[in-house]
Scaffold this motif. Sequence first.
Motif, PDB file in Angstrom:
ATOM      1  N   LEU A  74      40.709  41.280  17.659  1.00 14.93           N
ATOM      2  CA  LEU A  74      39.916  41.155  18.883  1.00 14.93           C
ATOM      3  C   LEU A  74      40.391  39.947  19.678  1.00 14.93           C
ATOM      4  O   LEU A  74      40.475  38.831  19.143  1.00 14.93           O
ATOM      5  CB  LEU A  74      38.436  40.998  18.532  1.00 14.93           C
ATOM      6  N   TYR A  75      40.682  40.180  20.947  1.00 14.50           N
ATOM      7  CA  TYR A  75      41.008  39.106  21.875  1.00 14.50           C
ATOM      8  C   TYR A  75      39.888  39.000  22.895  1.00 14.50           C
ATOM      9  O   TYR A  75      39.624  39.954  23.632  1.00 14.50           O
ATOM     10  CB  TYR A  75      42.326  39.380  22.599  1.00 14.50           C
ATOM     11  N   LEU A  76      39.206  37.873  22.930  1.00 11.88           N
ATOM     12  CA  LEU A  76      38.219  37.592  23.966  1.00 11.88           C
ATOM     13  C   LEU A  76      38.959  36.906  25.102  1.00 11.88           C
ATOM     14  O   LEU A  76      39.509  35.815  24.924  1.00 11.88           O
ATOM     15  CB  LEU A  76      37.101  36.714  23.416  1.00 11.88           C
ATOM     16  N   ILE A  77      38.986  37.568  26.241  1.00  9.87           N
ATOM     17  CA  ILE A  77      39.835  37.095  27.339  1.00  9.87           C
ATOM     18  C   ILE A  77      38.998  36.737  28.563  1.00  9.87           C
ATOM     19  O   ILE A  77      37.828  37.110  28.684  1.00  9.87           O
ATOM     20  CB  ILE A  77      40.900  38.151  27.716  1.00  9.87           C
ATOM     21  N   ASN A  78      39.628  36.032  29.462  1.00  5.60           N
ATOM     22  CA  ASN A  78      38.960  35.649  30.702  1.00  5.60           C
ATOM     23  C   ASN A  78      39.129  36.745  31.752  1.00  5.60           C
ATOM     24  O   ASN A  78      39.993  37.604  31.653  1.00  5.60           O
ATOM     25  CB  ASN A  78      39.532  34.332  31.226  1.00  5.60           C
ATOM     26  N   SER A  79      38.281  36.696  32.752  1.00  7.62           N
ATOM     27  CA  SER A  79      38.339  37.611  33.882  1.00  7.62           C
ATOM     28  C   SER A  79      37.658  36.917  35.057  1.00  7.62           C
ATOM     29  O   SER A  79      36.843  36.003  34.868  1.00  7.62           O
ATOM     30  CB  SER A  79      37.624  38.919  33.546  1.00  7.62           C
ATOM     31  N   TYR A  80      37.968  37.347  36.255  1.00  8.27           N
ATOM     32  CA  TYR A  80      37.372  36.749  37.446  1.00  8.27           C
ATOM     33  C   TYR A  80      35.849  36.799  37.389  1.00  8.27           C
ATOM     34  O   TYR A  80      35.165  35.883  37.847  1.00  8.27           O
ATOM     35  CB  TYR A  80      37.882  37.476  38.688  1.00  8.27           C
ATOM     36  N   LYS A  81      35.290  37.878  36.814  1.00  8.20           N
ATOM     37  CA  LYS A  81      33.840  38.058  36.770  1.00  8.20           C
ATOM     38  C   LYS A  81      33.185  37.403  35.560  1.00  8.20           C
ATOM     39  O   LYS A  81      31.978  37.508  35.377  1.00  8.20           O
ATOM     40  CB  LYS A  81      33.502  39.551  36.796  1.00  8.20           C
ATOM     41  N   VAL A  82      33.962  36.741  34.712  1.00  6.67           N
ATOM     42  CA  VAL A  82      33.398  36.023  33.568  1.00  6.67           C
ATOM     43  C   VAL A  82      32.959  34.637  34.024  1.00  6.67           C
ATOM     44  O   VAL A  82      33.767  33.849  34.516  1.00  6.67           O
ATOM     45  CB  VAL A  82      34.428  35.902  32.429  1.00  6.67           C
ATOM     46  N   ASP A  83      31.682  34.339  33.870  1.00  2.00           N
ATOM     47  CA  ASP A  83      31.161  33.031  34.255  1.00  2.00           C
ATOM     48  C   ASP A  83      31.824  31.944  33.403  1.00  2.00           C
ATOM     49  O   ASP A  83      31.926  32.065  32.179  1.00  2.00           O
ATOM     50  CB  ASP A  83      29.641  33.009  34.056  1.00  2.00           C
ATOM     51  N   LYS A  84      32.266  30.887  34.053  1.00  2.00           N
ATOM     52  CA  LYS A  84      32.961  29.804  33.333  1.00  2.00           C
ATOM     53  C   LYS A  84      32.107  29.204  32.229  1.00  2.00           C
ATOM     54  O   LYS A  84      32.622  28.728  31.213  1.00  2.00           O
ATOM     55  CB  LYS A  84      33.388  28.720  34.315  1.00  2.00           C
ATOM     56  N   SER A  85      30.794  29.221  32.415  1.00  2.00           N
ATOM     57  CA  SER A  85      29.902  28.616  31.420  1.00  2.00           C
ATOM     58  C   SER A  85      29.936  29.369  30.095  1.00  2.00           C
ATOM     59  O   SER A  85      29.605  28.791  29.051  1.00  2.00           O
ATOM     60  CB  SER A  85      28.464  28.575  31.943  1.00  2.00           C
ATOM     61  N   TYR A  86      30.339  30.636  30.123  1.00  2.00           N
ATOM     62  CA  TYR A  86      30.366  31.419  28.882  1.00  2.00           C
ATOM     63  C   TYR A  86      31.315  30.805  27.858  1.00  2.00           C
ATOM     64  O   TYR A  86      31.104  30.928  26.650  1.00  2.00           O
ATOM     65  CB  TYR A  86      30.800  32.861  29.158  1.00  2.00           C
ATOM     66  N   TRP A  87      32.383  30.167  28.346  1.00  2.00           N
ATOM     67  CA  TRP A  87      33.391  29.626  27.433  1.00  2.00           C
ATOM     68  C   TRP A  87      32.913  28.376  26.697  1.00  2.00           C
ATOM     69  O   TRP A  87      33.560  27.952  25.734  1.00  2.00           O
ATOM     70  CB  TRP A  87      34.685  29.321  28.194  1.00  2.00           C
ATOM     71  N   SER A  88      31.803  27.804  27.120  1.00  2.00           N
ATOM     72  CA  SER A  88      31.275  26.624  26.434  1.00  2.00           C
ATOM     73  C   SER A  88      30.073  26.952  25.548  1.00  2.00           C
ATOM     74  O   SER A  88      29.444  26.050  25.002  1.00  2.00           O
ATOM     75  CB  SER A  88      30.876  25.550  27.455  1.00  2.00           C
ATOM     76  N   THR A  89      29.766  28.233  25.385  1.00  2.00           N
ATOM     77  CA  THR A  89      28.628  28.611  24.565  1.00  2.00           C
ATOM     78  C   THR A  89      28.870  28.295  23.088  1.00  2.00           C
ATOM     79  O   THR A  89      29.984  28.469  22.579  1.00  2.00           O
ATOM     80  CB  THR A  89      28.323  30.112  24.709  1.00  2.00           C
ATOM     81  N   PRO A  90      27.833  27.835  22.380  1.00  2.00           N
ATOM     82  CA  PRO A  90      27.972  27.626  20.928  1.00  2.00           C
ATOM     83  C   PRO A  90      28.314  28.908  20.176  1.00  2.00           C
ATOM     84  O   PRO A  90      28.825  28.836  19.055  1.00  2.00           O
ATOM     85  CB  PRO A  90      26.588  27.102  20.523  1.00  2.00           C
ATOM     86  N   ALA A  91      28.066  30.062  20.781  1.00  2.00           N
ATOM     87  CA  ALA A  91      28.374  31.334  20.120  1.00  2.00           C
ATOM     88  C   ALA A  91      29.856  31.484  19.816  1.00  2.00           C
ATOM     89  O   ALA A  91      30.236  32.276  18.946  1.00  2.00           O
ATOM     90  CB  ALA A  91      27.898  32.512  20.981  1.00  2.00           C
ATOM     91  N   LEU A  92      30.713  30.729  20.515  1.00  3.40           N
ATOM     92  CA  LEU A  92      32.154  30.816  20.288  1.00  3.40           C
ATOM     93  C   LEU A  92      32.658  29.845  19.221  1.00  3.40           C
ATOM     94  O   LEU A  92      33.843  29.859  18.895  1.00  3.40           O
ATOM     95  CB  LEU A  92      32.915  30.567  21.598  1.00  3.40           C
ATOM     96  N   GLN A  93      31.775  29.009  18.703  1.00  4.07           N
ATOM     97  CA  GLN A  93      32.191  28.135  17.612  1.00  4.07           C
ATOM     98  C   GLN A  93      32.493  28.975  16.374  1.00  4.07           C
ATOM     99  O   GLN A  93      31.878  30.011  16.139  1.00  4.07           O
ATOM    100  CB  GLN A  93      31.089  27.114  17.316  1.00  4.07           C
ATOM    101  N   GLN A  94      33.455  28.532  15.583  1.00  3.52           N
ATOM    102  CA  GLN A  94      33.957  29.348  14.482  1.00  3.52           C
ATOM    103  C   GLN A  94      32.859  29.785  13.517  1.00  3.52           C
ATOM    104  O   GLN A  94      32.816  30.941  13.093  1.00  3.52           O
ATOM    105  CB  GLN A  94      35.050  28.584  13.727  1.00  3.52           C
ATOM    106  N   ASP A  95      31.963  28.882  13.169  1.00  7.68           N
ATOM    107  CA  ASP A  95      30.893  29.240  12.232  1.00  7.68           C
ATOM    108  C   ASP A  95      29.978  30.306  12.809  1.00  7.68           C
ATOM    109  O   ASP A  95      29.530  31.209  12.096  1.00  7.68           O
ATOM    110  CB  ASP A  95      30.075  27.998  11.861  1.00  7.68           C
ATOM    111  N   ASN A  96      29.693  30.218  14.112  1.00 12.49           N
ATOM    112  CA  ASN A  96      28.811  31.199  14.739  1.00 12.49           C
ATOM    113  C   ASN A  96      29.501  32.548  14.903  1.00 12.49           C
ATOM    114  O   ASN A  96      28.868  33.597  14.726  1.00 12.49           O
ATOM    115  CB  ASN A  96      28.329  30.669  16.092  1.00 12.49           C
TER     116      ASN A  96
END
Length: 237
Positions: A104-126
């Motif tokens: 799985l590759y989680l990728i960026n897109s113009y419609k992806v809010d920049k704040s999504y990339w700082s969510t704790p959900a993307l931390q490895q443990d989560n």
Amino acid sequence: MNLILLFESDYSTTNRAVISDRRFHHIRLFHQPALGQQLRVGLLNGATGSGTVIGLTDQSITLEVELVHQPPAALPLTLLLALPRPKMLKRTLQTITSMGVKQLYLINSYKVDKSYWSTPALQQDNLREQLLLGLEQAGDTVLPEVHLRKRFKPFVEDELPEIARQTRALVAHPYHAVPCPGASDEATTLAIGPEGGFIPYEVEKLQACGFEAIHIGQRILRVENAVPVLLARLFPI
């Protein structure tokens, strides 16, 4: 929990595992185990089989483990997914994992809010927590690999051609696309954009890498619904 996932750290001897965390509380609540009872277990990234209850206290359960079966076959798929909003990401990760996606590759897109990339959900443990829940649901043991790509253009230009090489390359797009092809075991690279789809520039960049735009009808689905619909149509699940 249709499979109790075991980790190497659970083993006290070669074939004996002791569980005392959330898995134990789930087993006690839903399985109500008794001595001698067999439970379905699997070793993370390994085989599946049975665990016979040989010890039970208020704090832990001890299983005698026999692993004799291979986990379900993985889908021949590399999935590129525009990063969903955090709450949807958790549900989607579980769905993707339970359906057998291993890359799985989680990728960026113009419609992806920049704040999504700082969510704790993307931390490895989560991330790992959601993937494990998906494995437990499906009775699988093989943990998917999740790759984060925050820049769309460099990823598509520098990495994607090799990733998609010699695969059925498809981009789910609700506009100016052909109907979704039928189920096949063919190796596939599938790109799924945000709700409403990728912008035209992004679709064009994907098409330049050999991707064909496909649709699943006039209705535009939420990502968490579009993912299982597309996988069920593209593969003989």
